[in-house]
Design a protein around this motif. Structure first.
Motif, PDB file in Angstrom:
ATOM      1  N   GLU A 163       0.837  -1.203   0.000  1.00 35.48           N
ATOM      2  CA  GLU A 163       0.000   0.000   0.000  1.00 35.48           C
ATOM      3  C   GLU A 163       0.875   1.258   0.000  1.00 35.48           C
ATOM      4  OE1 GLU A 163      -3.161   0.291  -0.316  1.00 35.48           O
ATOM      5  OE2 GLU A 163      -3.914  -1.735   0.035  1.00 35.48           O
ATOM      6  N   ARG A 164       1.934   1.251   0.822  1.00 37.81           N
ATOM      7  CA  ARG A 164       2.821   2.411   0.849  1.00 37.81           C
ATOM      8  C   ARG A 164       3.527   2.602  -0.492  1.00 37.81           C
ATOM      9  NH1 ARG A 164       4.890   0.950   5.986  1.00 37.81           N
ATOM     10  NH2 ARG A 164       6.913   0.557   5.038  1.00 37.81           N
ATOM     11  N   GLU A 167       1.114   4.255  -2.736  1.00 34.91           N
ATOM     12  CA  GLU A 167       0.979   5.673  -2.408  1.00 34.91           C
ATOM     13  C   GLU A 167       2.161   6.471  -2.962  1.00 34.91           C
ATOM     14  OE1 GLU A 167       0.617   5.836   1.799  1.00 34.91           O
ATOM     15  OE2 GLU A 167      -1.345   4.842   1.834  1.00 34.91           O
ATOM     16  N   ARG A 168       3.356   5.911  -2.849  1.00 36.56           N
ATOM     17  CA  ARG A 168       4.528   6.581  -3.421  1.00 36.56           C
ATOM     18  C   ARG A 168       4.394   6.711  -4.929  1.00 36.56           C
ATOM     19  NH1 ARG A 168       9.767   3.493  -2.047  1.00 36.56           N
ATOM     20  NH2 ARG A 168      10.654   5.225  -3.262  1.00 36.56           N
ATOM     21  N   THR A 170       1.593   6.852  -6.642  1.00 35.58           N
ATOM     22  CA  THR A 170       0.565   7.856  -6.938  1.00 35.58           C
ATOM     23  C   THR A 170       1.129   9.259  -6.789  1.00 35.58           C
ATOM     24  OG1 THR A 170      -1.198   6.378  -6.172  1.00 35.58           O
ATOM     25  CG2 THR A 170      -1.709   8.725  -6.284  1.00 35.58           C
ATOM     26  N   ALA A 171       1.867   9.492  -5.701  1.00 40.26           N
ATOM     27  CA  ALA A 171       2.452  10.814  -5.476  1.00 40.26           C
ATOM     28  C   ALA A 171       3.506  11.151  -6.524  1.00 40.26           C
ATOM     29  CB  ALA A 171       3.065  10.882  -4.078  1.00 40.26           C
ATOM     30  N   THR A 205      -5.251   6.964  -9.551  1.00 40.30           N
ATOM     31  CA  THR A 205      -4.679   6.444  -8.307  1.00 40.30           C
ATOM     32  C   THR A 205      -3.988   5.121  -8.599  1.00 40.30           C
ATOM     33  OG1 THR A 205      -6.495   7.438  -7.034  1.00 40.30           O
ATOM     34  CG2 THR A 205      -5.154   5.774  -5.925  1.00 40.30           C
ATOM     35  N   CYS A 207      -2.864   1.662  -7.145  1.00 40.82           N
ATOM     36  CA  CYS A 207      -3.376   0.853  -6.046  1.00 40.82           C
ATOM     37  C   CYS A 207      -2.712  -0.517  -6.023  1.00 40.82           C
ATOM     38  CB  CYS A 207      -4.900   0.657  -6.182  1.00 40.82           C
ATOM     39  SG  CYS A 207      -5.846   2.196  -6.208  1.00 40.82           S
ATOM     40  N   ARG A 236     -11.597   0.133  -0.588  1.00 37.85           N
ATOM     41  CA  ARG A 236     -11.386   1.538  -0.978  1.00 37.85           C
ATOM     42  C   ARG A 236     -12.026   1.799  -2.332  1.00 37.85           C
ATOM     43  NH1 ARG A 236      -5.273   2.640  -1.241  1.00 37.85           N
ATOM     44  NH2 ARG A 236      -6.027   4.663  -1.985  1.00 37.85           N
ATOM     45  N   CYS A 239      -9.905   2.434  -5.413  1.00 38.90           N
ATOM     46  CA  CYS A 239      -9.079   1.333  -5.899  1.00 38.90           C
ATOM     47  C   CYS A 239      -9.901   0.159  -6.430  1.00 38.90           C
ATOM     48  CB  CYS A 239      -8.135   0.857  -4.792  1.00 38.90           C
ATOM     49  SG  CYS A 239      -6.775   2.003  -4.476  1.00 38.90           S
ATOM     50  N   ASP A 322      -7.265  12.242   9.771  1.00 36.75           N
ATOM     51  CA  ASP A 322      -7.575  11.576   8.500  1.00 36.75           C
ATOM     52  C   ASP A 322      -8.908  10.842   8.580  1.00 36.75           C
ATOM     53  OD1 ASP A 322      -5.268  12.518   7.415  1.00 36.75           O
ATOM     54  OD2 ASP A 322      -4.136  10.657   7.649  1.00 36.75           O
TER      55      ASP A 322
END
Length: 509
Positions: A163-164, A167-168, A170-171, A205, A207, A236, A239, A322
């Protein structure tokens, strides 16, 4: 050195996307690469930009750069260097011994691997190495341990790190020259982590596909928190692959609701139960709208009530920042569909509405005078492809206006205002915000005496935040005369709120 899963359970774990993690890169040596020299150990690269050199010297030519988490077969020792073979690149060379961690893959090593995994998996940016350690732990753990808490911990660590990594990604989607991110994504892919790109409301996104989460959910030894984390990751909305047909989306949401129900365990800590309830509210609100669209009023009422009950179970004091943002977003969705839970009521007052299904499938709303003859023409009429919540009809005492909730799409409820002026009857639409339909509601909150003004609550998602406003609206133009972010700041909301609105609406949460 060939690799064989030790048990049927191990074979099951390796059969999915995790099969590539060690079977292809850690423990399987091709025949031509290792025909004469047996492998003694596997080395995991522990840092980024490690040089694979042509000779055991720092001055030797660098053949390629290695990245943390890559797996190399160790074939010998030359001073401070290890002689290695890279099966992915089909190339041999030398790496400093301090830059590799030896992994034997046997049961005696399992406790050390689990301890290292627990530490590394909490370090942002170290995901490729953590995934390599998880794969090595799967190989080292005995069959019984794979089905126990240790196996659940490994699956949980894989899921969280994947998941992390997503996220990286996506960013970093807007950065075309991020060599480190590109390399880490490649290493994660070789360790069996499959990332997919989804689009929702124009936003892209990256995922995690979720293989480890699904395996975790079927492990009896997984803790309540681990299962809750897995369930939240798999549900989610951004995703999920969005089905084109409403019926398919309804079936998908019913499956998600069942998954969340099994994860909602009494043993969960309050903040985890609040997270599960927030997601349940989102899912059941979508189900309620889908059922209402296919004219299943009773089942829609049940789904809407479940969504309302889920929001009602949440203690805001238990939420972090959050979680609070997600709670407000879920509350907006639930409030948009809350009229599905309202029972049908007999019309009262000097105005009423009836509905009919048009030939093209739209629902047409007709404003009528209850005292007029049955065959008298409607005072006004307007049609919509969306859901008309007839139970929301609220006429003023003067008989010059009526407010009605209409939901054109899932999660977005508008306020229709039928009103009489010098030219006769007409209808205007008040949206939740001046945005493309997304998530939001505009709802009737009461009439001021005299019938010239109405009270309106509006809330919508904009740039990831919920913006809520309470307005005193002039009926003639439907423009706000006074606006506040708190209902108590406007006197009319204290003196003349509609009793049902004050009791049922989530705008005052």
């Amino acid at each position: 050195m060939s690799f064989k899963p030790k048990t049927r359970w191990a074979r099951y774990l390796w059969a999915g996307t995790l099969a590539m993690a060690l079977a292809a890169t850690l423990y399987t040596a091709t025949a031509r690469a290792a025909a004469s020299v047996p492998a003694t150990a596997v080395g995991l690269v522990t840092r980024d930009k490690v040089a694979l050199r042509a000779a055991p010297r720092d001055s030797a030519a660098s053949q390629t750069l290695l990245w943390r988490g890559e797996a190399l077969e160790i074939r010998g020792v030359k001073g401070d260097f290890l002689q290695v073979w890279d099966h992915h690149r089909e190339r041999g060379g030398y790496v400093r011994a301090t830059q590799l961690m030896r992994v034997a893959g046997d049961a005696a090593e399992a406790p050390q691997l689990l301890a290292l995994l627990g530490f590394v998996s909490e370090q942002p940016g170290a995901e490729p190495l953590g995934l390599a350690l998880a794969a090595a732990a799967i190989q080292a753990l005995p069959a019984a341990a794979l089905q126990g808490p240790s196996g659940a911990a490994v699956m949980d660590a894989i899921g969280r790190q994947a998941e992390r990594q997503a996220e990286r990604a996506t960013a970093g989607a807007t950065r075309t020259n991020d060599a480190l991110l590109t390399a880490h994504l490649d290493v994660a892919r070789r360790h069996g982590v499959l990332l997919v790109t989804r689009e929702l409301e124009g936003r892209m996104t990256v995922c995690y596909e979720g293989d480890a989460w699904r395996r975790l959910l079927v492990l009896p030894a997984a803790s309540a928190e681990q299962k809750a984390r897995a369930a939240l990751a798999l549900t989610r909305d951004e995703c999920l692959e969005q089905p084109a047909r409403i019926a398919d989306r309804e079936a998908l949401d019913e499956g998600l609701a069942d998954l969340l129900a099994h994860a909602d365990a009494p043993a969960l800590a309050p903040h985890w139960r609040a997270r599960i309830a927030t997601r349940q509210a989102e899912v059941w609100s979508r189900i309620a709208y889908a059922r209402a669209q296919r004219s299943s009023a009773d089942t829609a009422r049940q789904a809407a009530q479940r969504a309302i009950d889920a929001i009602g179970r949440i203690e805001k004091a238990e939420l972090v920042d959050d979680d609070l943002a997600r709670f407000h977003a879920a509350a907006v969705r639930v409030n948009a569909v809350r009229w599905a839970a309202a029972p049908a009521v007999a019309p009262t007052g000097r105005l009423a509405i009836t509905t009919r299904r048009a030939d093209d499938g739209q629902t047409c709303v007709m404003l009528r005078d209850p005292k007029a003859k049955a065959d008298a023409p409607a005072l006004a009429e307007r049609c919509s492809w969306g859901q008309v919540w007839a139970a929301s009809a609220a006429p003023n005492r003067e008989g010059t206006a009526l407010a009605l909730a209409v939901q054109p799409v899932d999660g977005w409820r508008e306020l229709w205002v039928f009103k009489k002026d010098a030219s006769g009857w007409g209808v205007q639409v008040l949206p939740p915000a001046a945005l493309q339909p997304g998530t939001g509601y505009a709802e009737f909150a009461g009439w001021e005496p005299g019938g010239q003004r109405l009270l309106v609550a509006r809330e919508a998602m904009a740039e990831g935040k919920t913006i809520r406003r309470f307005e005193v609206v002039k009926l003639a133009t439907l423009t706000p005369e006074r606006t506040a972010f708190d209902a108590e700041a406007l006197g009319p909301f204290s003196r003349w709120p509609d009793a049902a609105w004050k009791r049922e609406s989530l705008a005052l949460r």
